[in-house]
Design a protein around this motif. Structure first.
Motif, PDB file in Angstrom:
ATOM      1  N   THR A 122      -6.214 -48.758 -45.248  1.00 17.39           N
ATOM      2  CA  THR A 122      -6.181 -48.386 -43.831  1.00 17.39           C
ATOM      3  C   THR A 122      -5.719 -49.572 -42.984  1.00 17.39           C
ATOM      4  OG1 THR A 122      -7.972 -46.808 -44.186  1.00 17.39           O
ATOM      5  CG2 THR A 122      -7.549 -47.464 -41.923  1.00 17.39           C
ATOM      6  N   GLN A 123      -6.264 -50.746 -43.304  1.00 13.02           N
ATOM      7  CA  GLN A 123      -5.861 -51.947 -42.565  1.00 13.02           C
ATOM      8  C   GLN A 123      -4.371 -52.227 -42.767  1.00 13.02           C
ATOM      9  OE1 GLN A 123      -8.429 -55.050 -43.987  1.00 13.02           O
ATOM     10  NE2 GLN A 123     -10.206 -54.333 -42.802  1.00 13.02           N
ATOM     11  N   ALA A 124      -3.891 -52.062 -44.011  1.00 14.08           N
ATOM     12  CA  ALA A 124      -2.479 -52.320 -44.296  1.00 14.08           C
ATOM     13  C   ALA A 124      -1.599 -51.311 -43.564  1.00 14.08           C
ATOM     14  CB  ALA A 124      -2.226 -52.252 -45.798  1.00 14.08           C
ATOM     15  N   ALA A 125      -2.016 -50.058 -43.565  1.00 13.19           N
ATOM     16  CA  ALA A 125      -1.232 -49.026 -42.871  1.00 13.19           C
ATOM     17  C   ALA A 125      -1.193 -49.307 -41.372  1.00 13.19           C
ATOM     18  CB  ALA A 125      -1.824 -47.646 -43.134  1.00 13.19           C
ATOM     19  N   ASP A 126      -2.335 -49.690 -40.823  1.00 12.83           N
ATOM     20  CA  ASP A 126      -2.366 -50.024 -39.389  1.00 12.83           C
ATOM     21  C   ASP A 126      -1.463 -51.212 -39.086  1.00 12.83           C
ATOM     22  OD1 ASP A 126      -4.156 -47.973 -39.011  1.00 12.83           O
ATOM     23  OD2 ASP A 126      -5.944 -49.268 -38.916  1.00 12.83           O
ATOM     24  N   LEU A 127      -1.506 -52.210 -39.938  1.00 16.06           N
ATOM     25  CA  LEU A 127      -0.680 -53.400 -39.749  1.00 16.06           C
ATOM     26  C   LEU A 127       0.812 -53.050 -39.830  1.00 16.06           C
ATOM     27  CD1 LEU A 127      -0.697 -56.472 -39.322  1.00 16.06           C
ATOM     28  CD2 LEU A 127      -0.676 -56.716 -41.817  1.00 16.06           C
ATOM     29  N   VAL A 128       1.156 -52.203 -40.803  1.00 21.45           N
ATOM     30  CA  VAL A 128       2.557 -51.802 -40.946  1.00 21.45           C
ATOM     31  C   VAL A 128       3.004 -51.037 -39.705  1.00 21.45           C
ATOM     32  CG1 VAL A 128       4.096 -50.233 -42.231  1.00 21.45           C
ATOM     33  CG2 VAL A 128       2.621 -51.826 -43.460  1.00 21.45           C
ATOM     34  N   GLN A 129       2.156 -50.155 -39.206  1.00 25.45           N
ATOM     35  CA  GLN A 129       2.531 -49.393 -38.004  1.00 25.45           C
ATOM     36  C   GLN A 129       2.680 -50.297 -36.799  1.00 25.45           C
ATOM     37  OE1 GLN A 129      -0.151 -46.056 -37.494  1.00 25.45           O
ATOM     38  NE2 GLN A 129       1.488 -44.678 -38.160  1.00 25.45           N
ATOM     39  N   GLU A 130       1.825 -51.317 -36.721  1.00 25.33           N
ATOM     40  CA  GLU A 130       1.925 -52.252 -35.585  1.00 25.33           C
ATOM     41  C   GLU A 130       3.220 -53.051 -35.644  1.00 25.33           C
ATOM     42  OE1 GLU A 130      -1.425 -54.885 -35.239  1.00 25.33           O
ATOM     43  OE2 GLU A 130      -2.850 -53.229 -35.353  1.00 25.33           O
ATOM     44  N   LYS A 131       3.574 -53.508 -36.841  1.00 20.05           N
ATOM     45  CA  LYS A 131       4.713 -54.411 -36.985  1.00 20.05           C
ATOM     46  C   LYS A 131       6.052 -53.683 -37.069  1.00 20.05           C
ATOM     47  CE  LYS A 131       2.192 -58.120 -37.310  1.00 20.05           C
ATOM     48  NZ  LYS A 131       2.251 -59.219 -36.398  1.00 20.05           N
ATOM     49  N   PRO A 161       9.033 -51.369 -35.956  1.00 17.14           N
ATOM     50  CA  PRO A 161       9.574 -50.886 -34.674  1.00 17.14           C
ATOM     51  C   PRO A 161       9.539 -49.353 -34.598  1.00 17.14           C
ATOM     52  CG  PRO A 161      11.114 -52.362 -35.787  1.00 17.14           C
ATOM     53  CD  PRO A 161       9.987 -52.136 -36.712  1.00 17.14           C
ATOM     54  N   ASP A 162       9.444 -48.846 -33.366  1.00 15.96           N
ATOM     55  CA  ASP A 162       9.336 -47.395 -33.158  1.00 15.96           C
ATOM     56  C   ASP A 162      10.520 -46.612 -33.722  1.00 15.96           C
ATOM     57  OD1 ASP A 162       6.850 -47.554 -32.002  1.00 15.96           O
ATOM     58  OD2 ASP A 162       7.626 -47.729 -29.952  1.00 15.96           O
ATOM     59  N   PRO A 163      11.753 -47.063 -33.573  1.00 19.69           N
ATOM     60  CA  PRO A 163      12.870 -46.276 -34.133  1.00 19.69           C
ATOM     61  C   PRO A 163      12.770 -46.128 -35.654  1.00 19.69           C
ATOM     62  CG  PRO A 163      13.721 -47.942 -32.622  1.00 19.69           C
ATOM     63  CD  PRO A 163      12.248 -48.191 -32.771  1.00 19.69           C
ATOM     64  N   VAL A 164      12.299 -47.161 -36.326  1.00 16.67           N
ATOM     65  CA  VAL A 164      12.163 -47.093 -37.794  1.00 16.67           C
ATOM     66  C   VAL A 164      11.060 -46.111 -38.155  1.00 16.67           C
ATOM     67  CG1 VAL A 164      11.579 -48.416 -39.863  1.00 16.67           C
ATOM     68  CG2 VAL A 164      13.034 -49.430 -38.109  1.00 16.67           C
ATOM     69  N   LEU A 165       9.948 -46.108 -37.426  1.00 13.14           N
ATOM     70  CA  LEU A 165       8.855 -45.165 -37.696  1.00 13.14           C
ATOM     71  C   LEU A 165       9.322 -43.727 -37.502  1.00 13.14           C
ATOM     72  CD1 LEU A 165       5.729 -46.889 -36.068  1.00 13.14           C
ATOM     73  CD2 LEU A 165       6.195 -46.564 -38.491  1.00 13.14           C
ATOM     74  N   GLU A 166      10.119 -43.511 -36.423  1.00 15.76           N
ATOM     75  CA  GLU A 166      10.611 -42.167 -36.155  1.00 15.76           C
ATOM     76  C   GLU A 166      11.536 -41.705 -37.277  1.00 15.76           C
ATOM     77  OE1 GLU A 166      12.386 -42.401 -32.284  1.00 15.76           O
ATOM     78  OE2 GLU A 166      10.451 -42.722 -31.299  1.00 15.76           O
ATOM     79  N   ARG A 167      12.390 -42.607 -37.709  1.00 14.25           N
ATOM     80  CA  ARG A 167      13.337 -42.268 -38.791  1.00 14.25           C
ATOM     81  C   ARG A 167      12.571 -42.011 -40.093  1.00 14.25           C
ATOM     82  NH1 ARG A 167      17.547 -39.640 -39.972  1.00 14.25           N
ATOM     83  NH2 ARG A 167      18.789 -40.529 -41.628  1.00 14.25           N
ATOM     84  N   ALA A 168      11.497 -42.771 -40.370  1.00 18.26           N
ATOM     85  CA  ALA A 168      10.690 -42.571 -41.577  1.00 18.26           C
ATOM     86  C   ALA A 168       9.998 -41.219 -41.538  1.00 18.26           C
ATOM     87  CB  ALA A 168       9.658 -43.687 -41.709  1.00 18.26           C
TER      88      ALA A 168
END
Length: 157
Positions: A101-110, A112-119
């Motif tokens: 959970t901590q790793a997932a939160d850290l990955v989401q924080e670090k 960028p939003d366009p990459v998260l949207e594309r993922a």
């Protein structure tokens, strides 16, 4: 009077002699029975067999009792060990979930939003088209396996 006294003695002596003879006969009978018993090898062997069987039965019963006690002890120890393993597994699982959970939160924080949207878009498409994705994954795995086998054969030559 002398004659009667001697007659009484003789009568007493005869009675004593008869008693001694009877006593001797009884002793002789017991002696003969004892000798016959010693000479009866078959009966002695039977007695020994019965004695050995009895000892074996007692030893078997003791061994069974010891085996039951040992089995109970093993069951108890196994149950205790299983409980400890379950507790440790639960602790490790909880820690792993926390770290993930901590790793997932850290990955989401670090990330960028366009990459998260594309993922998200890619993940949605992968869920919608699982069959081609599984086929492609199997093909890649098969290719890597064949390649490894071929390289392994070349190395043995």
């Amino acid at each position: 009077m002398n004659h009667r006294t001697q007659g009484d003695k003789t009568a007493n002596d005869l009675g004593e002699l008869r008693e001694q003879a009877e006593h001797t006969r009884e002793e002789l009978g017991r002696t003969v029975e004892a000798l016959a018993a010693k000479a009866d090898v078959k009966a002695q062997a039977g007695e020994k067999v019965a004695e050995v069987r009895e000892k074996a039965a007692v030893a078997t019963e003791r061994a069974k009792e010891k085996a039951v006690v040992a089995a109970d002890l093993v069951k108890e120890k196994t149950a205790v060990a299983a409980d400890r393993a379950r507790e440790k597994t639960a602790v490790v699982t909880d820690r792993a979930r926390e770290k993930a959970t901590q790793a997932a939160d850290l990955v989401q924080e670090k990330t960028p939003d366009p990459v998260l949207e594309r993922a998200e878009v890619v993940a949605h498409k992968a869920k919608a088209n699982r069959t081609p994705l599984v086929a492609a994954t199997a093909a890649v795995a098969g290719f890597l396996l064949v390649r490894r086998i071929i390289r392994g054969r070349r190395g043995r030559r």
